[in-house]
Scaffold this motif. Structure first.
Motif, PDB file in Angstrom:
ATOM      1  N   UNK A 148       0.824  -1.213   0.000  1.00 40.05           N
ATOM      2  CA  UNK A 148       0.000   0.000   0.000  1.00 40.05           C
ATOM      3  C   UNK A 148       0.859   1.265   0.000  1.00 40.05           C
ATOM      4  N   UNK A 149       1.940   1.247   0.773  1.00 37.30           N
ATOM      5  CA  UNK A 149       2.805   2.423   0.839  1.00 37.30           C
ATOM      6  C   UNK A 149       3.455   2.709  -0.504  1.00 37.30           C
ATOM      7  N   UNK A 150       3.978   1.651  -1.159  1.00 37.75           N
ATOM      8  CA  UNK A 150       4.640   1.832  -2.461  1.00 37.75           C
ATOM      9  C   UNK A 150       3.640   2.340  -3.492  1.00 37.75           C
ATOM     10  N   UNK A 151       2.445   1.731  -3.514  1.00 35.92           N
ATOM     11  CA  UNK A 151       1.438   2.162  -4.476  1.00 35.92           C
ATOM     12  C   UNK A 151       0.959   3.589  -4.196  1.00 35.92           C
ATOM     13  N   UNK A 152       0.868   3.942  -2.928  1.00 31.68           N
ATOM     14  CA  UNK A 152       0.429   5.294  -2.566  1.00 31.68           C
ATOM     15  C   UNK A 152       1.444   6.331  -3.019  1.00 31.68           C
ATOM     16  N   UNK A 153       2.735   6.047  -2.790  1.00 33.22           N
ATOM     17  CA  UNK A 153       3.776   6.997  -3.214  1.00 33.22           C
ATOM     18  C   UNK A 153       3.809   7.102  -4.731  1.00 33.22           C
ATOM     19  N   UNK A 154       3.676   5.958  -5.426  1.00 33.01           N
ATOM     20  CA  UNK A 154       3.689   5.997  -6.899  1.00 33.01           C
ATOM     21  C   UNK A 154       2.499   6.824  -7.414  1.00 33.01           C
ATOM     22  N   UNK A 155       1.347   6.640  -6.785  1.00 35.47           N
ATOM     23  CA  UNK A 155       0.163   7.415  -7.189  1.00 35.47           C
ATOM     24  C   UNK A 155       0.370   8.899  -6.938  1.00 35.47           C
ATOM     25  N   UNK A 156       0.992   9.223  -5.794  1.00 34.49           N
ATOM     26  CA  UNK A 156       1.258  10.630  -5.485  1.00 34.49           C
ATOM     27  C   UNK A 156       2.197  11.251  -6.507  1.00 34.49           C
ATOM     28  N   UNK A 157       3.232  10.505  -6.900  1.00 31.14           N
ATOM     29  CA  UNK A 157       4.158  11.012  -7.919  1.00 31.14           C
ATOM     30  C   UNK A 157       3.430  11.196  -9.246  1.00 31.14           C
ATOM     31  N   UNK A 158       2.554  10.246  -9.597  1.00 29.32           N
ATOM     32  CA  UNK A 158       1.801  10.328 -10.849  1.00 29.32           C
ATOM     33  C   UNK A 158       0.890  11.553 -10.858  1.00 29.32           C
ATOM     34  N   UNK A 159       0.137  11.759  -9.763  1.00 30.29           N
ATOM     35  CA  UNK A 159      -0.786  12.901  -9.690  1.00 30.29           C
ATOM     36  C   UNK A 159      -0.017  14.215  -9.705  1.00 30.29           C
ATOM     37  N   UNK A 160       1.053  14.304  -8.915  1.00 24.70           N
ATOM     38  CA  UNK A 160       1.842  15.537  -8.868  1.00 24.70           C
ATOM     39  C   UNK A 160       2.495  15.820 -10.216  1.00 24.70           C
ATOM     40  N   UNK A 161       2.977  14.767 -10.868  1.00 24.46           N
ATOM     41  CA  UNK A 161       3.589  14.949 -12.175  1.00 24.46           C
ATOM     42  C   UNK A 161       2.592  15.423 -13.211  1.00 24.46           C
ATOM     43  N   UNK A 162       1.389  14.857 -13.188  1.00 25.78           N
ATOM     44  CA  UNK A 162       0.351  15.291 -14.128  1.00 25.78           C
ATOM     45  C   UNK A 162      -0.034  16.743 -13.879  1.00 25.78           C
ATOM     46  N   UNK A 163      -0.126  17.102 -12.582  1.00 21.81           N
ATOM     47  CA  UNK A 163      -0.470  18.490 -12.247  1.00 21.81           C
ATOM     48  C   UNK A 163       0.602  19.451 -12.760  1.00 21.81           C
ATOM     49  N   UNK A 164       1.855  19.099 -12.583  1.00 20.76           N
ATOM     50  CA  UNK A 164       2.935  19.965 -13.038  1.00 20.76           C
ATOM     51  C   UNK A 164       3.000  20.023 -14.563  1.00 20.76           C
ATOM     52  N   UNK A 165       2.749  18.879 -15.212  1.00 12.37           N
ATOM     53  CA  UNK A 165       2.776  18.866 -16.675  1.00 12.37           C
ATOM     54  C   UNK A 165       1.674  19.740 -17.247  1.00 12.37           C
ATOM     55  N   UNK A 221       0.419  22.308 -15.818  1.00 12.84           N
ATOM     56  CA  UNK A 221       0.765  23.697 -15.557  1.00 12.84           C
ATOM     57  C   UNK A 221       1.988  24.160 -16.313  1.00 12.84           C
ATOM     58  N   UNK A 222       2.607  23.230 -17.040  1.00  9.41           N
ATOM     59  CA  UNK A 222       3.774  23.609 -17.824  1.00  9.41           C
ATOM     60  C   UNK A 222       5.055  23.688 -17.027  1.00  9.41           C
ATOM     61  N   UNK A 223       5.053  23.186 -15.785  1.00  7.80           N
ATOM     62  CA  UNK A 223       6.262  23.245 -14.959  1.00  7.80           C
ATOM     63  C   UNK A 223       7.249  22.134 -15.281  1.00  7.80           C
ATOM     64  N   UNK A 224       6.822  21.088 -15.947  1.00  4.88           N
ATOM     65  CA  UNK A 224       7.697  19.984 -16.302  1.00  4.88           C
ATOM     66  C   UNK A 224       7.343  19.539 -17.701  1.00  4.88           C
ATOM     67  N   UNK A 225       8.375  19.160 -18.452  1.00  2.00           N
ATOM     68  CA  UNK A 225       8.161  18.730 -19.814  1.00  2.00           C
ATOM     69  C   UNK A 225       7.659  17.300 -19.893  1.00  2.00           C
ATOM     70  N   UNK A 226       7.134  16.946 -21.076  1.00  4.09           N
ATOM     71  CA  UNK A 226       6.595  15.595 -21.263  1.00  4.09           C
ATOM     72  C   UNK A 226       7.686  14.545 -21.148  1.00  4.09           C
ATOM     73  N   UNK A 227       8.886  14.843 -21.714  1.00  3.44           N
ATOM     74  CA  UNK A 227       9.992  13.876 -21.656  1.00  3.44           C
ATOM     75  C   UNK A 227      10.417  13.626 -20.219  1.00  3.44           C
ATOM     76  N   UNK A 228      10.564  14.725 -19.427  1.00  2.00           N
ATOM     77  CA  UNK A 228      10.979  14.575 -18.033  1.00  2.00           C
ATOM     78  C   UNK A 228       9.918  13.818 -17.230  1.00  2.00           C
ATOM     79  N   UNK A 229       8.619  14.140 -17.465  1.00  2.88           N
ATOM     80  CA  UNK A 229       7.545  13.461 -16.742  1.00  2.88           C
ATOM     81  C   UNK A 229       7.519  11.976 -17.070  1.00  2.88           C
ATOM     82  N   UNK A 230       7.655  11.665 -18.355  1.00  2.00           N
ATOM     83  CA  UNK A 230       7.648  10.258 -18.740  1.00  2.00           C
ATOM     84  C   UNK A 230       8.834   9.518 -18.130  1.00  2.00           C
TER      85      UNK A 230
END
Length: 591
Positions: free
Chosen positions: A246-263, A265-274
């Protein structure tokens, strides 16, 4: 875990272990760093000039190839070092066991060491060959990947970094919560193994008594306890495994959501996010494997702890150097000895001049066998001194001390091999004529002559193919061949039939002729010709003198003597009288 492993291996074996650990760590770091090259590859592929990805693809391929080579070398090193250290640990364990006092080896202790030296050492050393590389990879590679993510985007890196303390805490808590259950399971496994061995060895007795069904229930109970302990151990580890997932999946989900939010907003590029998502996914697999690895490592750690406990047992202090002895007289001076919290001897003093025979008599538990064991330094005394030839046994080297004793016990153990092999243990360099002469003196030649393979007859494990009397004759022949100046006899005829008893007595007479002898006996006919008899009770000498004097005294020894005559009351007897007073001393059965 690593510190315990290095302590068990010893200083001489820890260096290759450290090199292997360093190579495995380097391999895990290279694996994590190689993923950093995905960022420029994806940036070029998703940009306006995809052909610029070729150099980065080449670099990525070279990094992967370097990782593959390092992984091969680290795995190979793990197997080689594991094999070498397995041999080294066996040698270290064997050398240490050879230095431990012989009194340390009780019945349960021998079984424990047997399991430890077999299954235990193999399981403990499997950490190096099979578990260490996956464990280092599961711990170091995710940390390296988190570092790469931090370099690409500090916010996503911090989000990924939160997994580190959470995973570490879950791993520690799981280990603590399962520790008691793991110990319980190991204990039940050993008990069940003992029940299985006991059930197999006791088949003749159980079948003769019609008790096989009852014994099967005892074994079945032990196996049910193993099943219950295994279930409890599994259930205790389940919360940790679920919490980790659960902890690993929760952290991965948090990274995914935060990355999508930043992408968005234009704060991170598609290549870096991927790239970050690929790296985060790559972190998940080794982190999830920690649950399975943790269980295996805890089991191995338990065996390592038991192995470490044996290796940390203090051996007998070694003698500082050679000493000069004066003859082969024996002396116990003001000896105090305690075992398992019980005082066996308290200020006991006794001596045996060179060339004399001392017989030790007394009830069971009086300390008779312990008296011999202190002499042969199976234990060290708590106070007082035990001397051989006027020298404290603690000042005599172990080999020099044991070279002076020929010891014949009631329970004779023979090694797997031929009769001749077991006799030659007394003096391996003896000639054939000497071996045959010792066998004839012990009347072992009678046994050899009636066996189809003669001297080449294999005795089986522990001498199982020979009878008790035949094993005793082998033991006496071995002692005769050794020719030591001091002979220790411990209840050597207490369980023999009349024919073997007579043969063993004849061998003992030849063995003890002209030597210093201490004999422990229940059958008092064996002590009649001793120069002195001591009656031991509760660790104290309550009577001493020769056979006739003690009978005339009418005390404890005389009582024992009369009891020994009771089973033979119907036999013709000879009256023994004091030649001076004419008083009847005892009725001795004609033999």
């Amino acid at each position: 875990m690593i510190r315990l492993l290095l302590r068990v291996l010893g200083h001489q074996y820890s260096r290759p272990m450290r090199r292997t650990l360093a190579l495995m760590t380097t391999t895990a770091v290279v694996e994590g760093l190689s993923y950093a090259l995905l960022a420029p590859v994806l940036r070029a592929l998703l940009g306006d000039t995809p052909d610029r990805a070729w150099p980065w693809l080449g670099a990525f391929g070279a990094a992967v190839a370097a990782y593959a080579v390092l992984r091969y070398l680290s795995d190979l090193s793990g197997f080689r070092v594991g094999t070498a250290l397995l041999r080294g640990v066996y040698h270290r364990l064997g050398d240490h066991l050879a230095r431990l006092p012989l009194g340390w080896y009780g019945t349960s202790r021998v079984g424990e060491v047997s399991v430890l030296a077999g299954q235990g050492v193999l399981q403990a050393m499997s950490v190096i060959a099979h578990l260490l590389a996956p464990f280092v990879s599961a711990a170091v590679t995710p940390l390296t990947i988190v570092g790469v993510i931090l370099a690409l985007d500090w916010q996503l890196g911090l989000a990924a970094l939160t997994a580190v303390p959470v995973v570490a805490a879950i791993h520690v808590l799981t280990g603590r919560s399962t520790a008691a259950e793991d110990v319980e399971r190991a204990t039940r496994d050993r008990e069940a193994t003992e029940r299985v061995v006991e059930y197999l060895q006791a088949q003749p007795v159980l079948r003769a008594g019609g008790r096989t069904a009852e014994r099967f229930r005892l074994l079945d109970d032990a196996l049910r306890q193993v099943r219950s302990a295994s279930r409890r151990s599994t259930l205790s580890a389940l919360p940790g495994a679920l919490g980790l997932a659960l902890a690993v999946q929760a952290v991965f989900t948090a990274v995914l959501v935060l990355g999508a939010y930043q992408a968005l907003g234009g704060d991170v590029g598609a290549a870096e996010l991927l790239t970050i998502l690929v790296l985060a996914a790559r972190c998940a697999d080794p982190l999830l494997s920690l649950a399975d690895l943790g269980g295996k490592l805890r089991a191995a750690r338990g065996e390592l702890a038991r192995l470490d406990a044996v290796l940390r047992t203090e051996p007998l202090p070694r003698a500082s150097g050679p000493v000069e002895q004066r003859g082969h007289g024996l002396e116990w001076e003001s000896v105090t000895f305690r075992r398992d919290g019980h005082t066996v001897f308290d200020d006991l003093s006794l001596s045996v001049p060179e060339g004399q025979r001392l017989a030790v008599v007394g009830p069971s538990g009086a300390g008779k066998s312990t008296l011999l064991q202190l002499l042969a330094r199976f234990h060290d005394v708590d106070a007082g001194t035990v001397r051989v030839g006027g020298v404290d046994v603690r000042a005599i080297g172990a080999e020099a001390l044991m070279a002076q004793f020929s010891i014949v016990f009631q329970d004779v153990y023979l090694f797997e091999g031929t009769i001749e092999d077991n006799v030659r243990l007394g003096r391996p360099d003896a000639g054939d004529d000497d071996v045959r002469a010792a066998a004839a003196a012990a009347r072992l030649d009678e046994v050899v002559d009636r066996l189809p393979d003669g001297w080449a007859t294999t005795v089986g494990e522990g001498g199982a193919r020979l009878s008790g009397g035949e094993r005793q004759r082998v033991s006496i022949a071995r002692a005769l061949l050794k020719g030591a100046p001091i002979v220790l006899l411990d209840e050597v005829t207490s369980a023999l039939d009349p024919v073997n008893e007579a043969a063993v007595h004849a061998g003992i007479e030849r063995l003890t002729a002209g030597r210093t002898v201490v004999m422990v006996a229940h059958r008092l006919r064996t002590v009649r010709h001793a120069d002195r008899v001591v009656f031991l009770d509760a660790g104290r000498i309550v009577e001493e003198g020769d056979h006739d004097d003690l009978l005339r005294l009418g005390g404890r020894y005389a009582e024992f003597w009369n009891l020994s005559l009771a089973p033979t009351a119907k036999r013709p007897v000879t009256r023994t009288r004091d030649p001076e007073t004419g008083t009847t001393l005892a009725d001795e059965p004609d033999r």
